[in-house]
Design an enzyme around this catalytic site. Structure first.
Site, PDB file in Angstrom:
ATOM      1  N   LYS A  72      33.854  39.948  40.813  1.00 55.23           N
ATOM      2  CA  LYS A  72      33.938  40.878  40.484  1.00 55.23           C
ATOM      3  C   LYS A  72      35.193  41.062  39.742  1.00 55.23           C
ATOM      4  CE  LYS A  72      33.665  42.845  45.570  1.00 55.23           C
ATOM      5  NZ  LYS A  72      32.300  43.932  45.226  1.00 55.23           N
ATOM      6  N   ARG A 131      23.978  43.223  51.718  1.00 56.37           N
ATOM      7  CA  ARG A 131      21.882  43.993  52.302  1.00 56.37           C
ATOM      8  C   ARG A 131      21.626  42.273  52.634  1.00 56.37           C
ATOM      9  NH1 ARG A 131      20.659  46.166  46.278  1.00 56.37           N
ATOM     10  NH2 ARG A 131      23.099  46.225  46.902  1.00 56.37           N
TER      11      ARG A 131
END
Length: 489
Positions: free
Chosen positions: A262, A336
């Site tokens: 990120k 996920r």
């Protein structure tokens, strides 16, 4: 537990109920502070020393539907709390509070939501900065107007929400997969005897034995190994009709993004990436404290997504316990992956309702912002239940689609599918479609939440701080689910 205690967020207001005779005596004592709450435009007793005029303005709508009584009640509580905290009210001295008949009528059967609004709006995350740990305002209400049960229920849910908010607020150097598990064991030990709660851990070796390869892949780059913690609650009386609800929460204690790292701006508040697990834990403790007649399981998928020589890479392929081969398209789509293994384990127990909560996608925030969570599901009844409950109490969710046509966005040339799409379209939808592949029960809902607020709003006193979102929503929905015929076959 000492580290958690030093970070514990708690209300700056304490509530109590007093017998009518004693209350009236103190309320009219000239030496004691008393407040009368009246509705805007209502006639009132001008002799009272302090008057709080409650605005008639209803809380803001989500869409075209009017807010429910619970939302109005908690909104009123939050308004009163905010005004009280901004006043010169003396701390650690009791204030006697009476409400007019008009206010009582508005609150109807949602007294506890009024109290919950008072409590949660008084919570600040700046206790370290301004030293407010031991400074509280004590409010006393009349037993003729309010019940002790309503205060007890408000305190139980508020305590659960504070646990959620505290965990999210803890810095990642103090809350990691190891310390998180230690805290959970402390919580359960603390509640021993009060509720029938048990805890079991799937450590790294056990996860490998269970073929939970995805969470192991996510956490293998960190010195703190991943794990799944399972909590269970059983009501005092269990029958064949007792429903079983399972919660699953994403618990990434810090998310660097992995090799798909990120930017610094996106990494800054990634301590909150375990917010889904904190919400699931808050819901679990709230339901247990309220002794709801439902069996509860809670799976917390805990890991840290870091960069190292052991970290998973884009292009890696893992065989899952469901038999699927998953290609890693993006290491920053790790939430996920940990949820997939936890959902798979949860489905083995065949719960009547499975709910997962996760700070999963930026796409959900782009579409709905920080105060409206994206709601997905495979069952109309439970999805409608969550949506209508959100309208009722102001803990909003908005139903999103699950079009199977979008599954091809996850297509892989070398595996069954990828963990992320190569397109920017429908990011929250494709994430939910990925999760659905690991769900084998008839009633499943996925809530893509944020657990953080950008500005002061409703129950949250300040911006750039954790929220207790989803706790009120899902606890209330589970309470209704336990009482209805949803899930009865």
């Amino acid at each position: 537990m000492s580290s958690f205690a030093s970070w514990l967020l708690s209300p700056r207001i304490k509530l109590d109920i007093q017998a009518a005779d004693a209350f009236q005596k103190n309320y009219h004592d000239a030496e004691i502070t008393s407040i009368q709450i009246v509705l805007e435009g209502e006639q009132h007793d001008k002799e009272k020393k302090t008057l709080f005029i409650m605005p008639k303005n209803a809380p803001k709508k989500l869409s075209f539907q009017n807010p429910g009584t619970a939302h109005i009640a908690s909104h009123m509580g939050a308004l009163f709390s905010a005004q009280l905290l901004s006043s010169s009210a003396e701390e650690n001295k009791p204030i006697y509070v009476a409400v007019s008949q008009a206010i009582k009528k508005v609150l109807d059967k949602e007294e506890f939501e009024f109290f919950l609004g008072i409590l949660q709006r008084s919570v600040t995350n700046k206790i370290k900065k301004i030293g407010l740990q031991n400074k509280v305002i004590s409010l006393i209400f009349n037993e003729d107007q309010f019940t002790k049960e309503s205060v007890t229920k408000a305190n139980a849910i508020s305590s659960a929400m504070c646990t959620t908010r505290t965990l999210i607020n803890m810095p990642p150097n103090e809350l990691n997969p190891d310390s998180y598990e230690t805290l959970l064991h402390s919580f359960v030990k603390q509640k021993a005897g009060e509720q029938q709660i048990e805890i079991n851990s799937f450590d790294y070796e056990k996860l490998l034995q269970e073929e939970c390869t995805l969470i192991c892949a996510v956490g293998q780059g960190s010195q703190h190994k991943p794990r799944i913690i399972k909590l269970t609650y059983s009501p005092k009386s269990v029958s064949a009709e007792t429903k079983h609800v399972t919660l699953v929460g994403k618990g990434i204690t810090f998310d660097s993004g992995g090799y798909d790292i990120k930017p610094s701006s996106g990494m800054r508040i990634m301590k909150k990436d375990m917010g889904g697990s904190a919400a699931a834990l808050g819901i679990f403790f709230a339901c247990a404290s309220l002794n709801l007649p439902v069996k509860l399981s809670c799976y917390l998928a805990i890991a840290e997504n870091m960069v190292s020589g052991h970290a998973m890479r884009p292009g890696d392929i893992y065989k899952t316990r469901k038999g699927f081969h998953v290609e890693i398209e993006n290491t920053d789509a790790e939430g996920r992956l940990v949820l997939a293994d936890a959902l798979s384990l949860a489905c083995d127990e065949k719960p009547d309702w499975l709910i997962d909560l996760a700070t999963l996608t930026g796409a959900a925030r782009v579409s709905c912002g920080p105060m409206v969570d994206s709601l997905f599901g495979n069952n109309k009844d439970t999805t409608d239940l969550l949506y209508s409950t959100g309208i009722e109490n102001g803990d909003w969710v908005w139903q999103m689609p699950l079009p199977t046509d979008y599954e091809n966005y996850l297509d892989s040339s070398v595996a069954d599918f990828m963990n992320s799409s190569t397109t920017s379209f429908a990011g929250s939808v494709t994430a939910a479609l990925f999760l659905q592949k690991f769900v084998s029960v008839e009633r499943w809902n996925h809530i893509d939440t944020y657990m953080w607020c950008d500005k002061a709003n409703f129950l949250w006193q300040e911006g750039s701080s954790p929220t207790g979102k989803c706790v009120r929503l899902v606890t209330r929905a589970i309470e209704k689910f336990a009482a209805k015929n949803i899930g009865v076959i």
